[in-house]
Each structure stands twice: as C-alpha cells, then as structure tokens.
Design a protein around this motif. Structure first.
Motif, PDB file in Angstrom:
ATOM      1  N   CYS A  59       0.868  -1.066  -0.003  1.00  0.00           N
ATOM      2  CA  CYS A  59       0.080   0.025   0.010  1.00  0.00           C
ATOM      3  C   CYS A  59       0.829   1.214  -0.175  1.00  0.00           C
ATOM      4  O   CYS A  59       1.509   1.382   1.065  1.00  0.00           O
ATOM      5  CB  CYS A  59      -0.942   0.147   1.100  1.00  0.00           C
ATOM      6  SG  CYS A  59      -1.939   1.409   1.418  1.00  0.00           S
ATOM      7  N   ASP A  61       0.315   4.330   0.090  1.00  0.00           N
ATOM      8  CA  ASP A  61       0.209   5.302   1.260  1.00  0.00           C
ATOM      9  C   ASP A  61       0.896   5.119   2.508  1.00  0.00           C
ATOM     10  O   ASP A  61       1.385   5.911   3.521  1.00  0.00           O
ATOM     11  CB  ASP A  61      -1.289   5.734   1.290  1.00  0.00           C
ATOM     12  CG  ASP A  61      -1.729   6.610   0.027  1.00  0.00           C
ATOM     13  OD1 ASP A  61      -0.918   7.193  -0.488  1.00  0.00           O
ATOM     14  OD2 ASP A  61      -2.912   6.184  -0.301  1.00  0.00           O
ATOM     15  N   SER A  64       4.602   5.145   2.473  1.00  0.00           N
ATOM     16  CA  SER A  64       4.911   6.489   2.481  1.00  0.00           C
ATOM     17  C   SER A  64       4.969   6.959   3.829  1.00  0.00           C
ATOM     18  O   SER A  64       5.883   7.735   4.224  1.00  0.00           O
ATOM     19  CB  SER A  64       4.305   7.337   1.509  1.00  0.00           C
ATOM     20  OG  SER A  64       3.227   7.684   1.716  1.00  0.00           O
ATOM     21  N   ARG A  65       4.042   6.851   4.725  1.00  0.00           N
ATOM     22  CA  ARG A  65       4.015   7.009   6.186  1.00  0.00           C
ATOM     23  C   ARG A  65       4.962   6.562   6.898  1.00  0.00           C
ATOM     24  O   ARG A  65       5.478   7.500   7.752  1.00  0.00           O
ATOM     25  CB  ARG A  65       2.515   7.072   6.553  1.00  0.00           C
ATOM     26  CG  ARG A  65       1.338   8.031   5.909  1.00  0.00           C
ATOM     27  CD  ARG A  65      -0.163   7.949   6.916  1.00  0.00           C
ATOM     28  NE  ARG A  65      -0.633   6.444   6.776  1.00  0.00           N
ATOM     29  CZ  ARG A  65      -1.213   5.933   5.914  1.00  0.00           C
ATOM     30  NH1 ARG A  65      -1.763   6.850   4.834  1.00  0.00           N
ATOM     31  NH2 ARG A  65      -1.901   4.716   5.956  1.00  0.00           N
ATOM     32  N   VAL A  71       4.660   9.554  -1.471  1.00  0.00           N
ATOM     33  CA  VAL A  71       3.896   8.655  -1.981  1.00  0.00           C
ATOM     34  C   VAL A  71       4.492   8.310  -3.580  1.00  0.00           C
ATOM     35  O   VAL A  71       4.747   7.167  -3.889  1.00  0.00           O
ATOM     36  CB  VAL A  71       2.423   8.603  -2.096  1.00  0.00           C
ATOM     37  CG1 VAL A  71       2.005   9.562  -2.982  1.00  0.00           C
ATOM     38  CG2 VAL A  71       1.809   7.331  -2.285  1.00  0.00           C
ATOM     39  N   GLU A 133      -7.304   0.874   4.275  1.00  0.00           N
ATOM     40  CA  GLU A 133      -6.337   0.211   3.521  1.00  0.00           C
ATOM     41  C   GLU A 133      -5.953  -1.135   3.588  1.00  0.00           C
ATOM     42  O   GLU A 133      -5.223  -1.684   2.957  1.00  0.00           O
ATOM     43  CB  GLU A 133      -4.946   1.001   3.825  1.00  0.00           C
ATOM     44  CG  GLU A 133      -5.332   2.617   3.262  1.00  0.00           C
ATOM     45  CD  GLU A 133      -3.917   3.393   4.126  1.00  0.00           C
ATOM     46  OE1 GLU A 133      -3.718   4.529   3.391  1.00  0.00           O
ATOM     47  OE2 GLU A 133      -3.042   2.928   4.865  1.00  0.00           O
TER      48      GLU A 133
END
Length: 148
Positions: A59, A61, A64-65, A71, A133
């Motif tokens: 995933c 997102d 990236s977090r 992202v 997600e």
C-alpha cells in the motif's frame, strides 16, 4: 485430527500463502482452498488470494507514512518492479498483476526490497495502515477467526 481426538471441541483455521497455486482454486469470498477435499467442519482450510501475505502490505500510502517519504517515491519503487498499485488496493477485485506479484521479494527478502533499501519492516508498514487500506481478504480471515 489427532488433537481433535483429545480435544473434541477443537476448531481450527489453516491459512497459507497461495504461492504458485492457481487463483481460481481459491474461493473469492471465503478464501477456501478449493484444491483440497476437506470434510471436517471444524477445520477451515484457507489460502490468501494474493501470492504472498506481503502483497497485502503493498500500500503506497501506508509505506510512504512509514518511510516519511512522498507517495510518488513509493510508487516509483513499485514501478521499478513493473508493478502499479491501483486505487482499489484493498478490494477483492484487484488486477492479476498485483495478486500474482512477488510481494515477499519486494517487501522484505529481495536484494531490491523495501527492507534492504529503506530499512523498513513489514511490521512498520502494517502499523501505518488505516482501516480502509486493509484488504478485504484480511478482514474476511479475521471475521472467520472471530466466528470460531
């Protein structure tokens, strides 16, 4: 079955990666392994629809977090593996390329994995995932375990 003879109320759920099993051998809704004949009602035999459990962590997102990166950087990483993650990542109706991707190699084991390039673990990614997600397959398995 040996344990069931000693613990009659025992119920179990067996879950494994699909690996090279054809996706049509896995029930889309229940994740039941249709390639195995099972007559034991208290033993549920299940298979992830995506090739490896790590495919459920792909995933962008959430990654990236976890990485504290854009992202687009994560999407570029997957593109370098010839994978484009669709917006419906959590759905049961994902493209075959995502279901069949070598997620284990991309997430943690390969020479060009997220783990080796960015020192990010599968657990780091999972901790960042939001409810929307989390894949429908994961939610289904958790519901089946809870119903046992």
């Amino acid at each position: 079955m040996q344990l069931k003879s000693e613990i009659p109320a025992l119920k179990a759920l067996s879950l494994r990666d699909r690996d090279d099993l054809e996706i049509n051998h896995v029930n889309k809704l229940t994740l039941e392994d249709k390639s195995v004949k099972n007559s034991e009602a208290d033993l549920l035999i299940r298979v992830w629809r995506r090739r490896h459990i790590e495919n459920y962590l792909m995933c962008p997102d959430a990654i990236s977090r976890a990485l504290i990166r854009y992202v687009e950087d994560v999407e570029q990483f997957f593109q370098s593996h010839a994978i484009v993650i669709p917006p419906n990542f959590a759905s049961r109706d994902i493209p075959a390329a995502l279901a069949d991707a070598r997620g284990k190699e991309m997430i943690r084991e390969g020479a060009n994995s997220l783990y080796r390039n960015f020192n990010i673990s599968p657990e780091d990614i999972a901790k960042e995932m939001r409810e929307d997600e989390i894949a429908d397959d994961i939610k289904e398995i958790l519901a089946q375990i809870a119903s046992l």
